[in-house]
Design a protein around this motif. Structure first.
Motif, PDB file in Angstrom:
ATOM      1  N   UNK A   1      20.453  64.567-134.983  1.00 16.84           N
ATOM      2  CA  UNK A   1      19.451  63.616-135.457  1.00 16.84           C
ATOM      3  C   UNK A   1      19.738  63.235-136.903  1.00 16.84           C
ATOM      4  N   UNK A   2      20.084  64.227-137.686  1.00 18.92           N
ATOM      5  CA  UNK A   2      20.376  63.944-139.087  1.00 18.92           C
ATOM      6  C   UNK A   2      21.580  63.019-139.210  1.00 18.92           C
ATOM      7  N   UNK A   3      22.629  63.359-138.466  1.00 17.56           N
ATOM      8  CA  UNK A   3      23.848  62.565-138.557  1.00 17.56           C
ATOM      9  C   UNK A   3      23.619  61.136-138.076  1.00 17.56           C
ATOM     10  N   UNK A   4      22.784  61.007-137.079  1.00 21.25           N
ATOM     11  CA  UNK A   4      22.534  59.679-136.532  1.00 21.25           C
ATOM     12  C   UNK A   4      22.018  58.753-137.626  1.00 21.25           C
ATOM     13  N   UNK A   5      21.175  59.280-138.469  1.00 19.31           N
ATOM     14  CA  UNK A   5      20.584  58.415-139.481  1.00 19.31           C
ATOM     15  C   UNK A   5      21.381  58.357-140.777  1.00 19.31           C
ATOM     16  N   UNK A   6      22.012  59.466-141.133  1.00 18.89           N
ATOM     17  CA  UNK A   6      22.769  59.445-142.387  1.00 18.89           C
ATOM     18  C   UNK A   6      24.143  58.810-142.200  1.00 18.89           C
TER      19      UNK A   6
ATOM     20  N   UNK B   1      38.982  59.678-132.093  1.00 14.33           N
ATOM     21  CA  UNK B   1      37.826  60.492-132.486  1.00 14.33           C
ATOM     22  C   UNK B   1      37.549  60.359-133.978  1.00 14.33           C
ATOM     23  N   UNK B   2      38.607  60.466-134.753  1.00 14.01           N
ATOM     24  CA  UNK B   2      38.443  60.416-136.210  1.00 14.01           C
ATOM     25  C   UNK B   2      38.057  59.013-136.669  1.00 14.01           C
ATOM     26  N   UNK B   3      38.721  58.028-136.111  1.00 23.52           N
ATOM     27  CA  UNK B   3      38.448  56.648-136.529  1.00 23.52           C
ATOM     28  C   UNK B   3      37.052  56.213-136.132  1.00 23.52           C
ATOM     29  N   UNK B   4      36.491  56.857-135.116  1.00 20.30           N
ATOM     30  CA  UNK B   4      35.128  56.531-134.708  1.00 20.30           C
ATOM     31  C   UNK B   4      34.118  57.086-135.702  1.00 20.30           C
ATOM     32  N   UNK B   5      34.604  57.789-136.712  1.00 21.52           N
ATOM     33  CA  UNK B   5      33.681  58.305-137.721  1.00 21.52           C
ATOM     34  C   UNK B   5      33.025  59.621-137.332  1.00 21.52           C
ATOM     35  N   UNK B   6      33.635  60.341-136.395  1.00 25.20           N
ATOM     36  CA  UNK B   6      33.021  61.586-135.937  1.00 25.20           C
ATOM     37  C   UNK B   6      33.218  62.745-136.899  1.00 25.20           C
ATOM     38  N   UNK B   7      34.081  62.564-137.873  1.00 23.30           N
ATOM     39  CA  UNK B   7      34.229  63.572-138.937  1.00 23.30           C
ATOM     40  C   UNK B   7      34.182  62.862-140.283  1.00 23.30           C
ATOM     41  N   UNK B   8      33.810  63.608-141.299  1.00 21.54           N
ATOM     42  CA  UNK B   8      33.682  62.993-142.626  1.00 21.54           C
ATOM     43  C   UNK B   8      35.005  62.934-143.368  1.00 21.54           C
TER      44      UNK B   8
ATOM     45  N   UNK C   1      31.488  48.606-140.134  1.00 20.09           N
ATOM     46  CA  UNK C   1      30.374  49.026-139.306  1.00 20.09           C
ATOM     47  C   UNK C   1      30.876  49.044-137.864  1.00 20.09           C
ATOM     48  N   UNK C   2      30.836  50.177-137.215  1.00 23.48           N
ATOM     49  CA  UNK C   2      31.399  50.240-135.869  1.00 23.48           C
ATOM     50  C   UNK C   2      30.490  49.544-134.856  1.00 23.48           C
ATOM     51  N   UNK C   3      31.095  49.100-133.772  1.00 26.55           N
ATOM     52  CA  UNK C   3      30.337  48.442-132.714  1.00 26.55           C
ATOM     53  C   UNK C   3      29.392  49.425-132.050  1.00 26.55           C
ATOM     54  N   UNK C   4      28.224  48.955-131.655  1.00 28.36           N
ATOM     55  CA  UNK C   4      27.276  49.810-130.940  1.00 28.36           C
ATOM     56  C   UNK C   4      27.141  49.304-129.506  1.00 28.36           C
TER      57      UNK C   4
ATOM     58  N   UNK D   1      36.545  46.837-124.585  1.00 26.59           N
ATOM     59  CA  UNK D   1      37.882  46.675-125.107  1.00 26.59           C
ATOM     60  C   UNK D   1      37.898  45.676-126.268  1.00 26.59           C
ATOM     61  N   UNK D   2      37.190  44.589-126.080  1.00 26.34           N
ATOM     62  CA  UNK D   2      37.182  43.567-127.140  1.00 26.34           C
ATOM     63  C   UNK D   2      36.548  44.074-128.432  1.00 26.34           C
ATOM     64  N   UNK D   3      35.471  44.820-128.288  1.00 25.84           N
ATOM     65  CA  UNK D   3      34.751  45.251-129.494  1.00 25.84           C
ATOM     66  C   UNK D   3      35.309  46.535-130.083  1.00 25.84           C
ATOM     67  N   UNK D   4      36.174  47.228-129.328  1.00 21.47           N
ATOM     68  CA  UNK D   4      36.697  48.507-129.821  1.00 21.47           C
ATOM     69  C   UNK D   4      35.598  49.557-129.864  1.00 21.47           C
ATOM     70  N   UNK D   5      34.639  49.405-128.973  1.00 20.87           N
ATOM     71  CA  UNK D   5      33.499  50.324-128.979  1.00 20.87           C
ATOM     72  C   UNK D   5      33.888  51.775-128.682  1.00 20.87           C
ATOM     73  N   UNK D   6      33.332  52.668-129.473  1.00 22.18           N
ATOM     74  CA  UNK D   6      33.440  54.100-129.202  1.00 22.18           C
ATOM     75  C   UNK D   6      32.032  54.676-129.301  1.00 22.18           C
ATOM     76  N   UNK D   7      31.686  55.487-128.331  1.00 22.52           N
ATOM     77  CA  UNK D   7      30.316  56.014-128.305  1.00 22.52           C
ATOM     78  C   UNK D   7      29.998  56.791-129.583  1.00 22.52           C
ATOM     79  N   UNK D   8      28.792  56.668-130.037  1.00 24.68           N
ATOM     80  CA  UNK D   8      28.299  57.481-131.146  1.00 24.68           C
ATOM     81  C   UNK D   8      27.789  58.798-130.557  1.00 24.68           C
ATOM     82  N   UNK D   9      28.561  59.839-130.819  1.00 25.61           N
ATOM     83  CA  UNK D   9      28.239  61.118-130.190  1.00 25.61           C
ATOM     84  C   UNK D   9      26.944  61.719-130.690  1.00 25.61           C
ATOM     85  N   UNK D  10      26.586  61.408-131.895  1.00 29.73           N
ATOM     86  CA  UNK D  10      25.355  61.977-132.431  1.00 29.73           C
ATOM     87  C   UNK D  10      24.150  61.425-131.680  1.00 29.73           C
ATOM     88  N   UNK D  11      24.187  60.123-131.472  1.00 34.20           N
ATOM     89  CA  UNK D  11      23.074  59.500-130.749  1.00 34.20           C
ATOM     90  C   UNK D  11      23.012  60.051-129.323  1.00 34.20           C
ATOM     91  N   UNK D  12      24.160  60.155-128.722  1.00 40.65           N
ATOM     92  CA  UNK D  12      24.187  60.686-127.356  1.00 40.65           C
ATOM     93  C   UNK D  12      23.658  62.122-127.325  1.00 40.65           C
TER      94      UNK D  12
END
Lengths: 341, 341
Positions: A60-65, A123-130, B9-12, B50-61
């Motif tokens: 939850x924290x990461x989602x918002x920060x 994984x890294x490019x998706x911003x999953x690590x700082x 800003x990554x695609x959602x 594919x077009x947006x380069x979307x990757x799931x936000x694991x925190x939200x999930x």
DNA sequence: CTGAAAGCGCTTACAG
DNA sequence: CTGAAAGCGCTTACAG
């Protein structure tokens, strides 16, 4: 507390707020440094946290920060070599523990195959690590550029060669270490000092050779190409290099070898050639690996400060994540005198 | 794609939905297996991803599913021993890669100090990981009970001794391996077969001794306490144990040593005592560590299937997380014949 | 098969 | 200093 079987629904910030008689915003403020919170409110919240056993939900924290509060330790190919290197363990352990002290988990990532590299980069490019602690021996490793392009904070272990991107790194003083060793060999009376270098597309290969060469000049000794052989950091490579040296310069009286593992190979060759170490030929290594102590004779070598390297990598990465510029940290090595020189 | 400096800003899921002309719910369904989605909708969503380069936000999930999609690799004290053990590297690497294949990151946790143990347990008990791969050599380690009480799925490496809780584990067949070695020694004519055991509060200590003993009986050889010495898995421990054995039973003609590292110590002692290996005394190790190949003579030993152990640990942990019961997996070892026996 | 809506647990301007 | 409220990006019953 956690008596019953299975997981209980954990306390949320909501439970703490109710328990403390304040709003959730106030609880959050206490959690994030306690600024703009009255002492009374803070005390009530602290007590409520203790009673409820509250632990923040990081998702939850990461989602918002937008921060993950985690860091990747990324090993690029060929990782096999590193996994056999006891120093790698020290590095990995040191990084894990330095991060743990800040409550930051370390994600171990191995990019040995192309598939793994794609996965980890995604994984890294998706911003999953700082940020990323990078261990890459590969000159011109595309991973470095990808990470840089993605704007992910990176600190490398050792100088990344062949990179245009300016990334921070932490390294041992390869050149200074080589100088110390050659000075030592010279000071103990050696005058025909050979060297077995590492691969010349690695920092250790280039820098240690440079230090060797400089010190030769400093000591008034000529630079003789017959005394220089290139190795590949393997034991067999050391054996072969020593055969070559013995062939080209039978009168050599010392060898500075750019790694302990190669030095073991050099010892093997010298032993077979009937040369005594250190009486006939002195041998100096680099790394102070466990093998340096186990070999016969035990190896005079240079200790790399892996504990400090890991600590500095973590420190500078966290600084980089906090917005500071990339920095370079060079840490001194230490000459360890044993029996071989 | 990621050209500009800094992070974009990554695609959602929202962007994907708009791009594909469907609702966010539909995008989510495609992401989660594609059930209850028309082929046309699925195709549109896939293209949009594919077009947006979307990757799931694991925190939200994770926030909504309550799962972290990550696993901890937890090393409890004394970790130093493991970090020096090359097998540990194979295990760690194997686990990392097996998890990576499922897109599950491995969090490396080291609980060497009391403080680290508290931290790591708090993290795990807070539900920040879905399960734990546990490496603990400590008999009666309280961590095991804590994890079990918290309802966290756990798979241990090696049988956890002194535990009431029933937790799953994966181990090499210590007993069977010991039997193979003793049978081999017997088959090559040895009749006074001694053993250096591991600590008797470790599975390797207990089980390998049991296998030794059983095979003696099977071969019609008497069990003689003078032929049994306890070691501590260290090289020095092996040296000392061998001195003791030589002292109590000078006529011994073989030693089965419960680890390669101890076997090196045994070789040292035998060498100093003027006993030839294998002519006078055969020596068998356990582990097939790199040292087994490097020693002189090279060591006949038992290879532990670390690659399979790691794969099975990950497989059974994921099954456990999915709700299955804890299981025990015992994997066979392999006798590797070299020069020492 | 699909959309609208609720809600996961947090943080953070925004008013007061 | 503090509360009410919006919103982070997702999943999942719930209706249709």
């Amino acid at each position: 507390m956690s008596t019953a079987a299975g997981r209980r629904r954990p306390a949320t910030i909501h439970d703490v707020a109710r328990e403390a008689g304040v709003s959730r915003g106030t609880v959050s403020r206490v959690l994030n440094g306690g600024h703009y919170v009255s002492p009374a409110a803070k005390a009530a919240v602290d007590a409520a946290i203790r009673r409820t056993g509250y632990v923040v939900n990081r998702h939850a924290r990461s989602l918002i920060t937008g921060k993950s509060d985690s860091v990747a330790f990324l090993l690029t190919e060929p990782q096999e070599r590193f996994f056999e290197d006891p120093n790698f363990n020290v590095l990995l352990r040191g990084c894990t523990q330095a991060l743990a002290a800040q409550d930051i988990p370390l994600l171990l990532m191995i990019a040995g195959t192309e598939d793994e590299r794609r996965r980890n980069l995604r994984y890294i490019e998706a911003g999953h690590v700082d940020g990323v602690l990078l261990v890459s021996s590969h000159s011109g490793d595309p991973v470095v550029d990808r990470l840089h392009a993605a704007g992910v904070p990176v600190v490398a272990c050792g100088k990344p060669l062949g990179q245009t991107a300016r990334i921070g790194y932490v390294a041992a003083d390869d050149r200074g270490g080589a100088q110390d060793m050659v000075r030592h060999l010279h000071a103990t009376g050696r005058r025909r000092i050979a060297t077995v270098t590492g691969p010349l597309d690695t920092p250790g290969g280039v820098e240690r050779l440079a230090g060797y060469r400089e010190t030769l000049a400093e000591c008034g000794l000529p630079y003789d190409e017959d005394l220089v052989a290139t190795g590949d950091y393997s034991r067999r490579g050391g054996e072969a290099a020593a055969r070559l040296l013995l062939d080209r310069a039978p009168d050599l009286d010392a060898v500075f070898v750019a790694s302990d593992l190669m030095a073991l190979g050099v010892l093997d060759t010298l032993d077979r050639a009937g040369r005594r170490v250190p009486e006939d030929i002195a041998v100096g290594g680099f790394d102070d690996s466990p093998a340096a102590l186990a070999s016969r004779p035990s190896l005079t070598t240079l200790r790399q400060p892996w504990d400090r390297i890991s600590a500095e990598m973590v420190r500078t990465l966290l600084a980089r994540i906090a917005g500071e510029d990339p920095v370079t940290v060079i840490l001194p090595t230490e000459l360890v005198r044993r029996d071989s020189a």
